[in-house]
Motif scaffolding. Sequence first.
Motif, PDB file in Angstrom:
ATOM      1  N   LYS A 255       0.836  -1.220   0.000  1.00  0.00           N
ATOM      2  CA  LYS A 255       0.000   0.000   0.000  1.00  0.00           C
ATOM      3  C   LYS A 255       0.857   1.251   0.000  1.00  0.00           C
ATOM      4  CE  LYS A 255      -4.403  -1.144   2.119  1.00  0.00           C
ATOM      5  NZ  LYS A 255      -5.094  -1.191   3.438  1.00  0.00           N
ATOM      6  N   LEU A 256       1.890   1.224   0.851  1.00  0.00           N
ATOM      7  CA  LEU A 256       2.784   2.385   0.946  1.00  0.00           C
ATOM      8  C   LEU A 256       3.406   2.677  -0.414  1.00  0.00           C
ATOM      9  CD1 LEU A 256       4.420   4.421   2.738  1.00  0.00           C
ATOM     10  CD2 LEU A 256       6.146   2.650   2.914  1.00  0.00           C
ATOM     11  N   LYS A 257       3.858   1.615  -1.064  1.00  0.00           N
ATOM     12  CA  LYS A 257       4.516   1.789  -2.370  1.00  0.00           C
ATOM     13  C   LYS A 257       3.526   2.346  -3.397  1.00  0.00           C
ATOM     14  CE  LYS A 257       8.285  -0.159  -0.861  1.00  0.00           C
ATOM     15  NZ  LYS A 257       8.869  -1.486  -0.910  1.00  0.00           N
ATOM     16  N   LYS A 258       2.301   1.830  -3.267  1.00  0.00           N
ATOM     17  CA  LYS A 258       1.282   2.316  -4.203  1.00  0.00           C
ATOM     18  C   LYS A 258       1.069   3.816  -4.016  1.00  0.00           C
ATOM     19  CE  LYS A 258      -3.216   1.709  -4.344  1.00  0.00           C
ATOM     20  NZ  LYS A 258      -4.383   1.091  -3.722  1.00  0.00           N
ATOM     21  N   ASN A 259       1.009   4.239  -2.748  1.00  0.00           N
ATOM     22  CA  ASN A 259       0.809   5.673  -2.473  1.00  0.00           C
ATOM     23  C   ASN A 259       1.991   6.498  -2.958  1.00  0.00           C
ATOM     24  OD1 ASN A 259      -1.570   5.023  -1.254  1.00  0.00           O
ATOM     25  ND2 ASN A 259      -0.724   4.972   0.813  1.00  0.00           N
TER      26      ASN A 259
ATOM     27  N   LEU B 181       5.857   8.893  10.568  1.00  0.00           N
ATOM     28  CA  LEU B 181       4.774   8.344   9.751  1.00  0.00           C
ATOM     29  C   LEU B 181       4.884   6.838   9.606  1.00  0.00           C
ATOM     30  CD1 LEU B 181       4.617  11.098   7.004  1.00  0.00           C
ATOM     31  CD2 LEU B 181       2.850  10.580   8.693  1.00  0.00           C
ATOM     32  N   SER B 182       6.106   6.316   9.475  1.00  0.00           N
ATOM     33  CA  SER B 182       6.216   4.865   9.315  1.00  0.00           C
ATOM     34  C   SER B 182       5.832   4.170  10.615  1.00  0.00           C
ATOM     35  CB  SER B 182       7.635   4.487   8.898  1.00  0.00           C
ATOM     36  OG  SER B 182       8.534   4.822   9.916  1.00  0.00           O
TER      37      SER B 182
ATOM     38  N   MET C 214      -2.007   3.483  12.375  1.00  0.00           N
ATOM     39  CA  MET C 214      -2.958   4.321  13.094  1.00  0.00           C
ATOM     40  C   MET C 214      -3.564   5.382  12.181  1.00  0.00           C
ATOM     41  SD  MET C 214      -4.158   4.149  15.779  1.00  0.00           S
ATOM     42  CE  MET C 214      -4.149   2.947  17.059  1.00  0.00           C
ATOM     43  N   LEU C 215      -2.677   6.013  11.401  1.00  0.00           N
ATOM     44  CA  LEU C 215      -3.144   7.122  10.576  1.00  0.00           C
ATOM     45  C   LEU C 215      -4.067   6.660   9.469  1.00  0.00           C
ATOM     46  CD1 LEU C 215       0.191   9.073  10.341  1.00  0.00           C
ATOM     47  CD2 LEU C 215      -1.916   9.886  11.396  1.00  0.00           C
TER      48      LEU C 215
ATOM     49  N   ALA D  10       2.154   7.915   3.364  1.00  0.00           N
ATOM     50  CA  ALA D  10       2.091   7.013   4.508  1.00  0.00           C
ATOM     51  C   ALA D  10       0.672   6.551   4.783  1.00  0.00           C
ATOM     52  CB  ALA D  10       2.661   7.699   5.741  1.00  0.00           C
ATOM     53  N   SER D  11      -0.291   7.467   4.660  1.00  0.00           N
ATOM     54  CA  SER D  11      -1.642   7.113   5.090  1.00  0.00           C
ATOM     55  C   SER D  11      -2.555   6.734   3.938  1.00  0.00           C
ATOM     56  CB  SER D  11      -2.254   8.296   5.844  1.00  0.00           C
ATOM     57  OG  SER D  11      -2.449   9.368   4.931  1.00  0.00           O
TER      58      SER D  11
END
Lengths: 464, 148, 421
Positions: A5-9, C167-168, C173-174, C229-230
């Motif tokens: 997901k992080l990579k996608k964002n 953020l990581s 949570m976020l 991050a979110s």
Amino acid sequence: MENRKLKKNILAVAVVMAVFFVALMLYTSYISVIEAGSLAKNPLNHRQAAYDENIMRGSILDAHGNVLAEGKASARKYPYGKVAAPVTGYIGSKLGASGVENYAGGDLSGHSPELSMLGPISQLFQSERGADVKLTIDMRVQKAIYDAMKGRKGSAVVLDARTGAVIAMVSLPSYDPSSVEKNWSQLSNDKDSPLLNRAISGLYPPGSTIKPLILDAALRSNAATQNETFKCTGALDVGDGHSIRESHGAVHGKVDLRHALMESCNVTFGTLAMRMEGKGLSEVFDRFGFGRVAEGEISESTQRLPDFAKLSKGETAQIGIGQGSLLVTPLHMALLASAFANDGKVMKPYLIDEVIFPGGATIKKGSPSEWYTATDSASAALVEKWMRDVVTNGTGTRAIVKGANVAGKTGTAENSSGEDHAWFIGSADVDGRRIAFAIIVENGGGGGRMAAPIAKAAIESMMH
Amino acid sequence: MTGSIIIRALGVVLQYGVLLFLFLFVAGTSKKLFTDMKREKKSLAASETGIGEAVLEVVKGDDELLGRRFAFTDEISIGRGTENDIVISDNFVSHHHAVIFRTGGQFVIEDLGSVNPTLVNGQTVHGRRMLKPGDMIQVGMAVLKFAR
Amino acid sequence: MRNIFLLLVAALGALFVGNGTFHSFVLQKETQVFLWLIIAASVIAAADIFLRRKHFRDLPFQMAVFLSVVGIIMISRLKAALFVPQLRWLAIGVCVFVLTVCFRKKLFRMLRYQYILGILCIIVLMLPLIFGTEIGGSRNWIVLGPIEVQPSEFGKLLLIFFLASYLSEHRQMLSLPNNKFLMMRFAPIRFMAPLLAIWGMAILMFVAARDLGSALLFFGIAVAMTYMASGSKSYTAVAVIAFMLAAVLSYHLFGHVRVRFDIWLNPWSDPSGEAYQIVQSLFAIGSGGIWGTGLGHGQPGLIPEVHTDFIFSAIGEELGLLGMILIMTIYLLLFWCGIKAALRTAESSHALLAAGASVILLLQAFIIIAGVTKFLPLTGITLPFVSYGGSSMVTCYLLLGIITSIPESSIKKRHNLKQND
């Protein structure tokens, strides 16, 4: 993989940013390609002036090689001063430039924005001295007209009817281009507007000089025939209790069209205009190019034409005698005269004959080009013939020059600024050329008395 | 005179040289990046299959859930709220109860401050805890088995 | 690398032949010029060899050096006196880059101390407000004896470190929507507070320090990294709305903001007064056209501050649209390399760090290029790697060091090593 997901964002943000950046690249290209020309030529862009400082500016010459302007931009000399000012214009470090100095500025300084935009290769074409600009102007004619008009306000344009080359462009009062920066505030506030080039920016009612156009329109639209006679009682009733009168209370009696033109009969031409109505007039003014403006080296003001669709009967008759809300430039009246002198065709007026590099090579050459067709050659020949009669037997006898075949039409235009403006337009054969001209003396009174002799002086100046 | 012309011409050539080398560098770099990307894609396609998947199997819970398997690669959330990946409608389960996510090749469970504790192999999870295959995770009344 | 070297030779040759100020400068300080050219070149060559030996990707480094060389060329043409200092800064920058790569493990360990990073970040940003000196209309300089430092340059670094670490850590949570408000979903306030503090800082700088460029940059990074991050559009929406409100408010409250904005809308209303800079910049770009006037043959000296903020306009005038597009392409490719590094790594904090560093470099280039071309209102900020200035040079190479040393996930690393052998 991990943290998908992080990579996608991250990827999403990256793509958005890249798109913005590409948009910026496109915008930058737009500035560099589309807007570049106007930015480079903007008068506030001091780059041209910076180049000018280091360069020997080229000279401006007339058709016979007489120098009209020479020397560095900061100490420019104008041997003919006020006489040629409407043509040469001026150059000043704070004012920028006008006239030919402005239009041909790139050639004169040997450095044009277009040239430097070609890239580094342009440096090979860059010389220590700018190119000379040779004009179509004949200073003999220019000076003769200027001298003949001295002390008056007014303007004159002389064209080569076959090519469109401008032989003279006079405007009075004038200014000395070499001291224009010093006297700027005085010149720009002068109520006689010496900085205004009346030949292309002055707007005047044409008066009776419009009659050849009305005549051409009437014949071609069959509003009248060649041999038809009109009865002039000295006044023409145009309805609503208004009437059009002859000047000086003249009564022409029974006249045919030829004599109506020769005597400049208002009753006849008012009648013709009313027969054609707004629609017919609109068409002929369009045909004779009154909706067009000369651009480039000669940047003319737009002619003021009435709203033909809304003209009352009286206003229509007024247009027929060149009064009312119609306002034209002297240049356009010269073009009108040239149409009859050149088989109905109007050539595009031009001023720059040649641009000559310091080595002697010509890099640009002004070339005649047809602008528009005003009328057919038969019609043009007839009107031209009758205009000759105006000079030989009519109102324009003061323009007679032996052997020059002068044709013309006088005009005496009523206006709001005082005495009538004196007009004379026409053509002549001189020096192997067919010339067309328009002359106006502001508040000069009768055209035949004031303006026709100036045409004569101009024609004589061209004879060997 | 000819000397100055030669110097001027040299200047012009060098100025075009500047543009040329600007271009060559950008073209060369783009090419390298592009071949790099192609190579990477190939190796990814070769190595990606079957790696990094984890499974949660419900071994105890109400009939609706019992026996169901939840496969995931990245992260999975557990709670009473319907927006969770695994929804357990049980009064002892918080709205957002716990999440399991991958970090550095390991799977980690994090208790999201639930009222009733999350247990792994009977031990309360305080904050985070690493998971290994076979761990039993108790959320409310339900028990899930972690496998890779 | 060979092309960069040839570029430098061609450019300096063209300038020398052009017989301008650079010509006389070189004749005057011959030894100094050659000494520093050799030093900078050897430092760059050594760094490149070091990267290859240690199996790091050297493409981003090459691109940065390329940009720096373009900067050196333009500066030697615009302000010959700054040629040697800029070469010195380049050498220092490259050294900082190598050091960053060497001590990458220690550097990444800093990611553990998120709150210290956060507090440090705020302190550094506050410094100029308290001890600052106003230079060129912005109160963002600190003068320490002979050295002038722009703390905001280093604040950027602390900011991405803090955001990456924070953020990581709290990513889960976020991204869990707990509190609903006006159709949008937010994490509990205690998780949001540090983010809000940073956003607030950016807006404060906008208002107090008159440093519009840095404010925009900080804000952009914070928003971009929070979204990465979110994945929550709500945060982005709120941030953008807050920023717009702040912008509208400061437009009405503060003269300098209003002036900037009005100039942007209509520079031709006062072309020789307030809008002088932007108008001159546009003239320069316009006079260059597609091919440019040729290096050394334009008049970029007419633009004020041409060696720092407006260096891109000088490039536009002398290297033309061609030069501008090529340089902008390099920024895009460099950005892409940084993003690839973020996508390759395993740790989320590393990914965020690499992405943040890439975003800074591209966003900064975007803001200043958009400013000088009137795409956006003009704000004073340096063009990364190109503009003159020590703080900027060192920070940019530090960011580059971070991007280069981001570890690759184990599977791919193995694969790459195989290929390198």
